[in-house]
Design an enzyme around this catalytic site. Structure first.
Site, PDB file in Angstrom:
ATOM      1  N   PHE A 122      54.786  41.972  38.695  1.00  0.00           N
ATOM      2  CA  PHE A 122      53.395  41.506  38.315  1.00  0.00           C
ATOM      3  C   PHE A 122      53.537  42.505  36.784  1.00  0.00           C
ATOM      4  CE2 PHE A 122      49.558  39.560  39.256  1.00  0.00           C
ATOM      5  CZ  PHE A 122      49.953  38.564  40.012  1.00  0.00           C
ATOM      6  N   GLN A 242      38.293  41.456  30.323  1.00  0.00           N
ATOM      7  CA  GLN A 242      39.721  41.157  30.502  1.00  0.00           C
ATOM      8  C   GLN A 242      39.723  39.626  30.210  1.00  0.00           C
ATOM      9  OE1 GLN A 242      42.737  41.012  34.135  1.00  0.00           O
ATOM     10  NE2 GLN A 242      43.125  42.773  32.930  1.00  0.00           N
ATOM     11  N   HIS A 244      42.607  36.787  30.546  1.00  0.00           N
ATOM     12  CA  HIS A 244      43.948  36.516  31.306  1.00  0.00           C
ATOM     13  C   HIS A 244      44.825  35.852  30.100  1.00  0.00           C
ATOM     14  CE1 HIS A 244      47.185  35.209  33.791  1.00  0.00           C
ATOM     15  NE2 HIS A 244      46.502  36.055  34.590  1.00  0.00           N
ATOM     16  N   LEU A 254      43.083  29.105  36.080  1.00  0.00           N
ATOM     17  CA  LEU A 254      44.318  30.185  35.893  1.00  0.00           C
ATOM     18  C   LEU A 254      45.470  29.762  36.365  1.00  0.00           C
ATOM     19  CD1 LEU A 254      44.513  33.360  35.474  1.00  0.00           C
ATOM     20  CD2 LEU A 254      44.498  33.253  37.964  1.00  0.00           C
ATOM     21  N   GLU A 257      49.581  35.311  36.635  1.00  0.00           N
ATOM     22  CA  GLU A 257      50.578  36.230  36.174  1.00  0.00           C
ATOM     23  C   GLU A 257      52.048  36.072  37.266  1.00  0.00           C
ATOM     24  OE1 GLU A 257      48.794  39.509  34.598  1.00  0.00           O
ATOM     25  OE2 GLU A 257      50.355  40.995  35.483  1.00  0.00           O
ATOM     26  N   ARG A 288      48.101  42.522  30.679  1.00  0.00           N
ATOM     27  CA  ARG A 288      47.311  41.368  30.137  1.00  0.00           C
ATOM     28  C   ARG A 288      46.727  41.753  28.680  1.00  0.00           C
ATOM     29  NH1 ARG A 288      44.521  39.976  36.036  1.00  0.00           N
ATOM     30  NH2 ARG A 288      46.586  39.097  36.691  1.00  0.00           N
ATOM     31  N   HIS A 355      38.546  36.689  32.488  1.00  0.00           N
ATOM     32  CA  HIS A 355      39.094  36.546  33.779  1.00  0.00           C
ATOM     33  C   HIS A 355      38.712  37.542  34.650  1.00  0.00           C
ATOM     34  CE1 HIS A 355      42.199  35.945  36.768  1.00  0.00           C
ATOM     35  NE2 HIS A 355      42.696  37.152  36.738  1.00  0.00           N
ATOM     36  N   ARG A 400      42.215  46.195  33.617  1.00  0.00           N
ATOM     37  CA  ARG A 400      43.005  46.255  35.009  1.00  0.00           C
ATOM     38  C   ARG A 400      44.497  45.323  34.803  1.00  0.00           C
ATOM     39  NH1 ARG A 400      43.396  42.025  39.072  1.00  0.00           N
ATOM     40  NH2 ARG A 400      42.297  40.463  37.709  1.00  0.00           N
TER      41      ARG A 400
HETATM   42  C1  LIG Z   1      41.441  32.497  39.351  1.00  0.00           C
HETATM   43  C2  LIG Z   1      41.506  34.024  39.607  1.00  0.00           C
HETATM   44  C3  LIG Z   1      42.676  34.574  40.356  1.00  0.00           C
HETATM   45  C4  LIG Z   1      42.564  35.725  40.778  1.00  0.00           C
HETATM   46  N1  LIG Z   1      43.812  36.309  41.139  1.00  0.00           N
HETATM   47  C5  LIG Z   1      43.956  37.742  41.543  1.00  0.00           C
HETATM   48  C6  LIG Z   1      45.079  38.136  41.990  1.00  0.00           C
HETATM   49  O1  LIG Z   1      46.209  37.366  42.389  1.00  0.00           O
HETATM   50  N2  LIG Z   1      45.269  39.322  42.550  1.00  0.00           N
HETATM   51  C7  LIG Z   1      43.919  40.332  42.013  1.00  0.00           C
HETATM   52  O2  LIG Z   1      44.230  41.364  42.536  1.00  0.00           O
HETATM   53  N3  LIG Z   1      42.912  39.581  41.789  1.00  0.00           N
HETATM   54  C8  LIG Z   1      43.126  38.377  41.330  1.00  0.00           C
HETATM   55  N4  LIG Z   1      41.995  38.245  40.767  1.00  0.00           N
HETATM   56  C9  LIG Z   1      40.572  38.964  40.596  1.00  0.00           C
HETATM   57  C10 LIG Z   1      39.887  38.958  42.170  1.00  0.00           C
HETATM   58  O3  LIG Z   1      40.135  37.724  42.664  1.00  0.00           O
HETATM   59  C11 LIG Z   1      38.493  39.012  41.991  1.00  0.00           C
HETATM   60  O4  LIG Z   1      38.193  40.393  40.979  1.00  0.00           O
HETATM   61  C12 LIG Z   1      37.778  39.519  43.214  1.00  0.00           C
HETATM   62  O5  LIG Z   1      38.124  38.556  44.237  1.00  0.00           O
HETATM   63  C13 LIG Z   1      36.310  39.559  43.121  1.00  0.00           C
HETATM   64  O6  LIG Z   1      35.872  39.939  44.582  1.00  0.00           O
HETATM   65  P1  LIG Z   1      34.595  40.456  45.102  1.00  0.00           P
HETATM   66  O7  LIG Z   1      34.466  40.578  46.694  1.00  0.00           O
HETATM   67  O8  LIG Z   1      34.101  41.463  44.224  1.00  0.00           O
HETATM   68  O9  LIG Z   1      33.638  39.108  44.600  1.00  0.00           O
HETATM   69  P2  LIG Z   1      33.605  37.651  44.939  1.00  0.00           P
HETATM   70  O10 LIG Z   1      34.664  37.244  45.751  1.00  0.00           O
HETATM   71  O11 LIG Z   1      33.427  36.786  43.678  1.00  0.00           O
HETATM   72  O12 LIG Z   1      32.277  37.470  45.937  1.00  0.00           O
HETATM   73  C14 LIG Z   1      31.059  37.383  45.448  1.00  0.00           C
HETATM   74  C15 LIG Z   1      30.176  37.086  46.631  1.00  0.00           C
HETATM   75  O13 LIG Z   1      28.773  37.777  46.113  1.00  0.00           O
HETATM   76  C16 LIG Z   1      27.918  36.749  46.818  1.00  0.00           C
HETATM   77  N5  LIG Z   1      26.464  36.793  45.767  1.00  0.00           N
HETATM   78  C17 LIG Z   1      26.807  36.886  44.610  1.00  0.00           C
HETATM   79  N6  LIG Z   1      25.426  36.670  43.990  1.00  0.00           N
HETATM   80  C18 LIG Z   1      24.539  36.785  45.050  1.00  0.00           C
HETATM   81  C19 LIG Z   1      23.308  36.673  45.318  1.00  0.00           C
HETATM   82  N7  LIG Z   1      22.450  36.594  44.179  1.00  0.00           N
HETATM   83  N8  LIG Z   1      22.676  36.449  46.476  1.00  0.00           N
HETATM   84  C20 LIG Z   1      23.495  36.210  47.546  1.00  0.00           C
HETATM   85  N9  LIG Z   1      25.025  36.487  47.420  1.00  0.00           N
HETATM   86  C21 LIG Z   1      25.507  36.753  46.400  1.00  0.00           C
HETATM   87  C22 LIG Z   1      28.713  35.386  46.760  1.00  0.00           C
HETATM   88  O14 LIG Z   1      28.154  34.562  47.417  1.00  0.00           O
HETATM   89  C23 LIG Z   1      30.115  35.937  47.101  1.00  0.00           C
HETATM   90  O15 LIG Z   1      30.312  35.811  48.618  1.00  0.00           O
HETATM   91  C24 LIG Z   1      41.617  36.721  40.229  1.00  0.00           C
HETATM   92  C25 LIG Z   1      40.563  36.188  39.708  1.00  0.00           C
HETATM   93  C26 LIG Z   1      40.488  34.908  39.298  1.00  0.00           C
HETATM   94  C27 LIG Z   1      39.379  34.310  38.732  1.00  0.00           C
END
Ligand SMILES: Cc1cc2nc3c(=O)[nH]c(=O)nc-3n(C[C@H](O)[C@H](O)[C@H](O)COP(=O)(O)OP(=O)(O)OC[C@H]3O[C@@H](n4cnc5c(N)ncnc54)[C@H](O)[C@@H]3O)c2cc1C
Length: 594
Positions: A122, A242, A244, A254, A257, A288, A355, A400
């Site tokens: 990566f 960031q 992407h 997306l 990478e 990135r 991203h 990141r």
């Molecule tokens: C397309 C894509 C691919 C990616 N691939 C990678 C990868 O391969 N490797 C890597 O390390 N990172 C990757 N990332 C980054 C990574 O996936 C995210 O940063 C990470 O998944 C975020 O997780 P999280 O638990 O913080 O939030 P999320 O998974 O976004 O979850 C947010 C949660 O909060 C809840 N929520 C939000 N607001 C409220 C509200 N007002 N009331 C109640 N609930 C609420 C939602 O329901 C959800 O359950 C990628 C990102 C994208 C966009």
């Protein structure tokens, strides 16, 4: 105020968010014997983590020699020396443990011939302190987030975490600077729920939807960040957004990478592999920010591809179709659906797309939320933690590295659960919620529910997203940022005249969107004003008028407040220039060489 039925709940810990970080924190707190609720606006396995493709980084050394110290060096360098090095040490040392824990819980990782977890290369992940690429990113094909999220949900149910699904959290219950719960709206029956708790953990994800073109879901509106601002607390390093390099042109989806990790490369309209010029050592696997800026330079200088010369080609067509089928099935499908491209025969049209948010709610490496009181910028806010993309620990600093976010989710989700076990007194009573606090939350709800102005939510949101896309872009200048600040202040002022049409409380998506827009506009303002304030280039923040990094003046975190009805206020927090243990020395800033 309209008449609302209020349902009261009592928990030791309430986690808001059921993505990778929220589930890991909820599970961790439940493992400590605490009574845990998890409140989420979407079904847990629809959380945005499900979209994560490429993988999760950890120095397992399954594909050759590796070391947590090399992973630490890469993460510090990737952060452009804005990351807190104690937190980074914690991240990389705990990463292998966290990955094996996921494996034992059932994550179906791809395998090497010997049956070990498969790891791919990566961007920015190197061996021997920058000598050359290392395969450090553990992958479940290109559906790693999907595999992790489903496994963590199953494990949380097993640990008796109580889920409140399709509940929209409105605001934090704050009393004398302490958090004692959260108010939420149950979307399918219109009731209001008061979750009183000894500890609230925000895990609400990023706010990519402040921009027009983003790889994140429509639900990524940073609601927890906005709740923190309304509670009078600061957000940190919001200027670092960031891009992407490989969002599908026109659709924004997306292409991981991991595609370049498997051997993919970028070309311009002359068929040149231009990354060899910009980053002679890392080439297409430079970090990135570097690849996104290089692509933007190529397009600006007239070497973009397509009729408008406004994008770049990503080639996978030289790779063995069997490898594409086995390692990159998801992105092969996305390229077909969203770009009409058969990746075995043609290049994919790509463009840098928003991203990830490096900025967010400041925390220490236990997940405890921090604010600045007097000179102490590491003052813990009692009763409040944050994890995942909502939080700014800060391990990613100004940029990141790919695959470090999934690691962040599970390492700091676990850390928050462990800390909850230490700070929550099971025998203590759950604090009461003063009626005046809940009334304030409902007054805000009513303001949007009955809003009868002249500006539709869709119009305001569209204007905000376009202003962010054009004025807080990959490259920024004082002029574009000042223009963006003026536009966003005008849009925010007009938001007082917003109009909604549905007055009901059951599945009122009109009201949900207005509340989400209100959350986004505050974050957009804080982002662009923090960017206008930082007069240097660092990581993802590339100022054309200040092209160099200035460590003497700017190696510090931005803290930004935006209290309701007030302008953005900015102050700073020192970067932690020390490590967690004596096993590794503080890594001193170096000039940028790629
Ligand atoms: C397309 C894509 C691919 C990616 N691939 C990678 C990868 O391969 N490797 C890597 O390390 N990172 C990757 N990332 C980054 C990574 O996936 C995210 O940063 C990470 O998944 C975020 O997780 P999280 O638990 O913080 O939030 P999320 O998974 O976004 O979850 C947010 C949660 O909060 C809840 N929520 C939000 N607001 C409220 C509200 N007002 N009331 C109640 N609930 C609420 C939602 O329901 C959800 O359950 C990628 C990102 C994208 C966009």
């Amino acid at each position: 105020m309209a008449d609302y039925q209020i349902v009261d709940h009592e928990y030791d810990v309430v986690v808001v968010g059921a993505g990778g970080s929220g589930l890991r924190a909820a599970l961790g707190a439940a493992q400590q014997g605490l009574k845990v609720a998890c409140v989420t606006k979407v079904f847990p396995t629809r959380s945005h983590t499900v979209a994560a493709q490429g993988g999760i980084s950890a120095a397992l050394g399954n594909m050759g020699e590796d070391s947590w110290k090399w992973h630490m060096y890469d993460t510090v360098k990737g952060s452009d020396w804005l990351g807190d090095q104690d937190a980074i040490e914690y991240l990389v040392r705990e990463a292998p443990k966290a990955v094996y824990e996921l494996e034992h819980w059932g994550v179906p990782f791809s395998r090497t011939d010997e049956g070990k977890i498969y790891q791919r290369a990566f961007g920015g992940m190197t061996k021997n302190y920058g000598e050359g690429p290392v395969q450090r990113t553990c992958a479940a094909a290109d559906r790693t987030g999907h595999a992790i999220l489903h496994t963590l949900y199953g494990q949380s149910v097993r640990r008796e975490v109580e889920f409140f699904i399709e509940y929209f959290a409105l605001d934090l219950i704050m009393q004398d600077g302490k958090c004692t719960g959260v108010t939420a709206w149950k979307l399918d029956d219109g009731t209001i729920h008061q979750f009183r708790a000894k500890l609230v953990i925000l895990a609400t994800g990023g706010y990519g939807r402040a921009y027009f073109s983003a790889t994140s879901a429509h639900t990524c509106t940073g609601d927890g960040n906005a709740m923190v601002l309304r509670a009078g607390l600061p957000l940190q390093d919001m200027e670092f957004v960031q891009f992407h390099p490989t969002g599908i042109y026109g659709a924004g989806c997306l292409i991981t990478e991991g595609a370049r990790g498997e051997g993919g490369y970028l070309t311009n309209s002359e068929g040149e592999r231009f990354m060899e010029r910009y980053a002679p050592s890392a080439k297409d696997l430079a970090s990135r920010d570097v690849v996104s800026r290089s692509m933007t330079m190529e397009i600006r200088e007239g070497r973009g591809v397509g009729p408008n010369k406004d994008h770049i080609n990503l080639h996978l067509d030289h790779l063995d179709p069997a490898v594409l089928h086995e390692r990159l099935p998801g992105i092969s499908e996305s390229a077909k659906i969203f770009a009409g491209v058969d990746v075995t025969k043609e290049p994919i049209p790509v463009i840098p797309t928003v991203h990830y948010n490096m900025g967010g709610i400041p925390t220490n490496y236990h997940g405890e939320v921090l604010t600045k009181v007097g000179d102490n910028a590491d003052t813990v806010v009692p009763g409040l933690m944050a994890v995942g993309e909502a939080a700014c620990v800060s391990v990613h600093g100004a940029n990141r590295l790919g695959s470090n976010s999934l690691t962040d989710l599970v390492v700091f989700g676990r850390a928050a659960g462990l800390r909850a076990g230490e700070v929550v007194d099971k025998a203590a009573p759950v604090p009461a919620a003063p009626a005046s606090v809940t009334a304030g939350h409902l007054a805000r709800l009513d303001r949007f529910r009955f809003a009868n102005g002249s500006q539709s939510t869709a119009r305001l949101r569209n204007e905000m997203q376009h202003a962010m896309q054009s004025d807080a872009a990959v490259f920024r200048t004082g002029e574009t940022l000042a223009g963006g600040v003026a536009k966003l202040r005008d849009i925010a002022a007009r938001s007082a005249d917003i109009k909604t049409t549905d007055r009901g409380m059951i599945w009122n998506t009109d009201l949900v969107e207005a509340l989400e827009y209100d959350n986004l506009i505050d974050q957009a303002l804080v982002t662009i004003e923090s960017a206008a304030n930082r007069k240097e280039s660092r990581g993802a923040h590339a100022r054309e008028d200040f092209p160099d990094r200035h460590d003497d003046e700017w190696m510090k975190h931005t803290l930004a407040w935006k209290r309701p009805g007030e302008d953005v206020a900015i102050d700073y927090r020192p970067v932690h220039t020390y490590t967690m243990s004596s096993d590794i020395e503080y890594i001193k800033p170096k000039a940028r060489v790629y």
